[in-house]
Design an enzyme around this catalytic site. Structure first.
Site, PDB file in Angstrom:
ATOM      1  N   SER A  87     -57.278  20.504 -46.743  1.00 57.43           N
ATOM      2  CA  SER A  87     -56.546  19.235 -46.783  1.00 57.43           C
ATOM      3  C   SER A  87     -55.157  19.451 -47.353  1.00 57.43           C
ATOM      4  O   SER A  87     -54.970  20.228 -48.289  1.00 57.43           O
ATOM      5  CB  SER A  87     -57.298  18.238 -47.669  1.00 57.43           C
ATOM      6  OG  SER A  87     -56.450  17.179 -48.049  1.00 57.43           O
ATOM      7  N   TYR A 110     -50.493  15.739 -42.870  1.00 56.96           N
ATOM      8  CA  TYR A 110     -49.991  14.388 -42.634  1.00 56.96           C
ATOM      9  C   TYR A 110     -48.504  14.553 -42.385  1.00 56.96           C
ATOM     10  O   TYR A 110     -47.861  15.375 -43.050  1.00 56.96           O
ATOM     11  CB  TYR A 110     -50.167  13.507 -43.878  1.00 56.96           C
ATOM     12  CG  TYR A 110     -51.595  13.133 -44.195  1.00 56.96           C
ATOM     13  CD1 TYR A 110     -52.336  12.362 -43.313  1.00 56.96           C
ATOM     14  CD2 TYR A 110     -52.176  13.515 -45.397  1.00 56.96           C
ATOM     15  CE1 TYR A 110     -53.640  11.998 -43.620  1.00 56.96           C
ATOM     16  CE2 TYR A 110     -53.485  13.151 -45.710  1.00 56.96           C
ATOM     17  CZ  TYR A 110     -54.206  12.387 -44.814  1.00 56.96           C
ATOM     18  OH  TYR A 110     -55.479  12.034 -45.114  1.00 56.96           O
ATOM     19  N   THR A 136     -53.670  14.658 -38.831  1.00 57.70           N
ATOM     20  CA  THR A 136     -54.460  13.424 -39.004  1.00 57.70           C
ATOM     21  C   THR A 136     -53.602  12.231 -38.587  1.00 57.70           C
ATOM     22  O   THR A 136     -52.500  12.037 -39.100  1.00 57.70           O
ATOM     23  CB  THR A 136     -54.930  13.299 -40.466  1.00 57.70           C
ATOM     24  OG1 THR A 136     -55.721  14.449 -40.759  1.00 57.70           O
ATOM     25  CG2 THR A 136     -55.757  12.044 -40.677  1.00 57.70           C
ATOM     26  N   LYS A 207     -56.629  14.679 -35.266  1.00 61.96           N
ATOM     27  CA  LYS A 207     -57.823  14.170 -35.951  1.00 61.96           C
ATOM     28  C   LYS A 207     -57.709  12.661 -36.140  1.00 61.96           C
ATOM     29  O   LYS A 207     -56.728  12.186 -36.740  1.00 61.96           O
ATOM     30  CB  LYS A 207     -57.960  14.849 -37.318  1.00 61.96           C
ATOM     31  CG  LYS A 207     -59.079  14.308 -38.188  1.00 61.96           C
ATOM     32  CD  LYS A 207     -59.267  15.168 -39.421  1.00 61.96           C
ATOM     33  CE  LYS A 207     -60.393  14.697 -40.309  1.00 61.96           C
ATOM     34  NZ  LYS A 207     -60.026  13.578 -41.173  1.00 61.96           N
ATOM     35  N   HIS A 231     -62.295   9.068 -40.183  1.00 58.17           N
ATOM     36  CA  HIS A 231     -61.876   9.450 -41.534  1.00 58.17           C
ATOM     37  C   HIS A 231     -63.014   9.190 -42.536  1.00 58.17           C
ATOM     38  O   HIS A 231     -62.783   8.767 -43.670  1.00 58.17           O
ATOM     39  CB  HIS A 231     -60.625   8.656 -41.927  1.00 58.17           C
ATOM     40  CG  HIS A 231     -59.697   9.369 -42.878  1.00 58.17           C
ATOM     41  ND1 HIS A 231     -58.441   9.773 -42.513  1.00 58.17           N
ATOM     42  CD2 HIS A 231     -59.829   9.746 -44.176  1.00 58.17           C
ATOM     43  CE1 HIS A 231     -57.848  10.349 -43.558  1.00 58.17           C
ATOM     44  NE2 HIS A 231     -58.678  10.348 -44.575  1.00 58.17           N
TER      45      HIS A 231
HETATM   46  C1  FNR Z   1     -61.518  12.734 -46.680  1.00 55.16           C
HETATM   47  N1  FNR Z   1     -60.981  12.874 -45.402  1.00 55.16           N
HETATM   48  C2  FNR Z   1     -59.710  13.385 -45.256  1.00 55.16           C
HETATM   49  N2  FNR Z   1     -59.188  13.567 -44.012  1.00 55.16           N
HETATM   50  C3  FNR Z   1     -57.962  14.105 -43.851  1.00 55.16           C
HETATM   51  O1  FNR Z   1     -57.533  14.277 -42.716  1.00 55.16           O
HETATM   52  N3  FNR Z   1     -57.221  14.459 -44.948  1.00 55.16           N
HETATM   53  C4  FNR Z   1     -57.658  14.296 -46.225  1.00 55.16           C
HETATM   54  O2  FNR Z   1     -56.970  14.645 -47.183  1.00 55.16           O
HETATM   55  C5  FNR Z   1     -58.941  13.717 -46.400  1.00 55.16           C
HETATM   56  N4  FNR Z   1     -59.439  13.505 -47.654  1.00 55.16           N
HETATM   57  C6  FNR Z   1     -60.724  13.055 -47.817  1.00 55.16           C
HETATM   58  C7  FNR Z   1     -61.251  12.937 -49.096  1.00 55.16           C
HETATM   59  C8  FNR Z   1     -62.570  12.534 -49.256  1.00 55.16           C
HETATM   60  C9  FNR Z   1     -63.137  12.437 -50.639  1.00 55.16           C
HETATM   61  C10 FNR Z   1     -63.384  12.238 -48.120  1.00 55.16           C
HETATM   62  C11 FNR Z   1     -64.828  11.839 -48.271  1.00 55.16           C
HETATM   63  C12 FNR Z   1     -62.856  12.329 -46.854  1.00 55.16           C
HETATM   64  C13 FNR Z   1     -61.813  12.620 -44.202  1.00 55.16           C
HETATM   65  C14 FNR Z   1     -62.605  13.865 -43.810  1.00 55.16           C
HETATM   66  O3  FNR Z   1     -61.764  14.843 -43.262  1.00 55.16           O
HETATM   67  C15 FNR Z   1     -63.665  13.577 -42.740  1.00 55.16           C
HETATM   68  O4  FNR Z   1     -63.079  12.890 -41.673  1.00 55.16           O
HETATM   69  C16 FNR Z   1     -64.863  12.781 -43.269  1.00 55.16           C
HETATM   70  O5  FNR Z   1     -65.143  13.106 -44.605  1.00 55.16           O
HETATM   71  C17 FNR Z   1     -66.080  13.060 -42.409  1.00 55.16           C
HETATM   72  O6  FNR Z   1     -67.127  12.241 -42.769  1.00 55.16           O
HETATM   73  P1  FNR Z   1     -68.327  12.658 -43.753  1.00 55.16           P
HETATM   74  O7  FNR Z   1     -68.818  14.030 -43.331  1.00 55.16           O
HETATM   75  O8  FNR Z   1     -67.776  12.633 -45.122  1.00 55.16           O
HETATM   76  O9  FNR Z   1     -69.317  11.588 -43.484  1.00 55.16           O
END
Ligand code: FNR
Length: 338
Positions: A87, A110, A136, A207, A231
């Site tokens: 990330s 981002y 994203t 994404k 997300h």
């Molecule tokens: C995320 N997600 C996320 N996505 C992204 O593109 N950049 C980011 O910095 C983050 N940060 C983030 C933090 C936390 C705590 C969570 C739970 C999620 C989204 C992540 O990439 C992904 O899309 C989801 O977490 C997938 O779903 P599940 O497996 O958590 O159900």
């Protein structure tokens, strides 16, 4: 507070629930009397061989889960021959993660209001050997995560972004929204994909695509892959569960580029269902963070191994020796509804 941050979704968290329920509406159609003595889960993504189609989703702030942060996660993913998508909002710098292990890594980006900053980060990712940019596109603004607001959640300093001026010590309330306002560029549009392509030779995966219409635009824009994602239900509440729309996206791109999925993948059967509906691979978010919080890198490895073991068993019981053999005919939807 940190548990709420990792666990939570946006507003009513309707989509958070749906991400799980979407999988539960799909039943399997196992085939029998097929030799399943040897199961091979390996797959290839953008030219990279993987032990299985399960990779690590980008999630921010790993040091809130464990002091070793993203370095522990990266090492664990590497030990499983998986891919970690780092990330942008990581608490270790991308250079620290790159030098901690020499596995295949992708970098999640981002696009910031300051394009010069975005460009310099993309160059750093390239120089540090990241193999793809995961852009994203579902975050023009931050979703309303009410637990974080209530808890006055303060996200830690983003290690990659020295210029960020958001107060990370604020005691007045959550700094998440201020962070988002300063960083995410709400004017981002399709033409910016061309700009991103002009500054990097790395493949770009989008994404956050949830419709066939946008999937077709993504192919036209020349990206190298799509990640069907809401997300983890942290952005738009009432966005559909990715598993319920992945087939629409797969049909729209008609094999031009790989389609991945994340959101609610908790079992090997979930991975199997996603593959049956046309996904090339899945990403896991929260389970990785929870593994990290429980046992550091060991916990992350156990999470990935557990899912790998479950997928292998599911394939055997469903009569599939390789991931290529998992097809649409191996799933049925309850009441015809995805
Ligand atoms: C995320 N997600 C996320 N996505 C992204 O593109 N950049 C980011 O910095 C983050 N940060 C983030 C933090 C936390 C705590 C969570 C739970 C999620 C989204 C992540 O990439 C992904 O899309 C989801 O977490 C997938 O779903 P599940 O497996 O958590 O159900």
């Amino acid at each position: 507070m940190y548990y709420d941050y990792f666990k939570g979704g946006a507003e009513d968290q309707y989509s958070l629930d749906e991400n799980i329920k979407g999988f539960q509406r799909i039943m399997l159609r196992p085939r029998v009397l097929l030799d399943v003595k040897n199961i091979n889960m390996s797959t290839n993504l953008l030219g990279y061989d993987l032990h299985s189609p399960i990779i690590v989703a980008p999630t921010g702030s790993h040091k809130l889960a464990h002091p070793e942060g993203e370095i522990a996660t990266a090492r664990a993913a590497a030990s499983c021959n998986s891919i970690m998508v780092l990330s942008f909002s990581s608490t270790c710098t991308l250079e620290e993660v790159a030098s901690s292990c020499n596995a295949i890594r992708f970098f999640q980006l981002y696009v910031y209001r300051r394009r010069d900053v975005t460009e310099s980060i993309v160059k750093r990712a390239e120089r540090s050997g990241f193999k793809a940019i995961v852009l994203t596109v579902d975050t023009p603004r931050l979703g309303r995560r009410e637990a974080d607001i209530k808890n006055k959640m303060i996200i830690p300093k983003v290690a990659n972004y020295e210029l960020l001026s958001v107060d990370i010590n604020s005691k007045d309330g959550s700094n998440l929204e201020a962070f988002a306002d300063e960083t995410f560029d709400p004017s981002l549009s399709w033409k910016d994909i061309q700009w991103l392509k002009s500054i990097t030779a790395l493949p770009i995966l989008l994404k956050g695509v949830l419709t066939g219409e946008d999937a077709r635009k993504a192919v036209e824009a020349g990206v190298s892959g799509i990640i069907v994602s809401n997300h983890g239900a942290r952005q738009l509440d009432y966005s559909p569960a990715p598993i319920s729309v992945v087939e629409e996206v797969v049909q729209a791109v008609s094999e031009a580029i790989p389609v991945l999925l994340d959101g609610g993948v908790r079992r090997g059967t979930d991975v199997f269902k996603a593959l049956a509906l046309g996904a090339k691979a899945v990403m896991i978010g929260r389970p990785v963070v929870f593994g990290l919080a429980a046992q550091g890198g060991n916990g992350v490895r156990k999470v990935i191994e557990m899912l790998n073991g479950e997928l292998e068993l599911t394939m055997a019981l469903a009569g599939c020796s390789t991931v290529k053999e998992i097809t649409r005919s191996h799933v049925q939807t309850l009441g015809g509804r995805l």
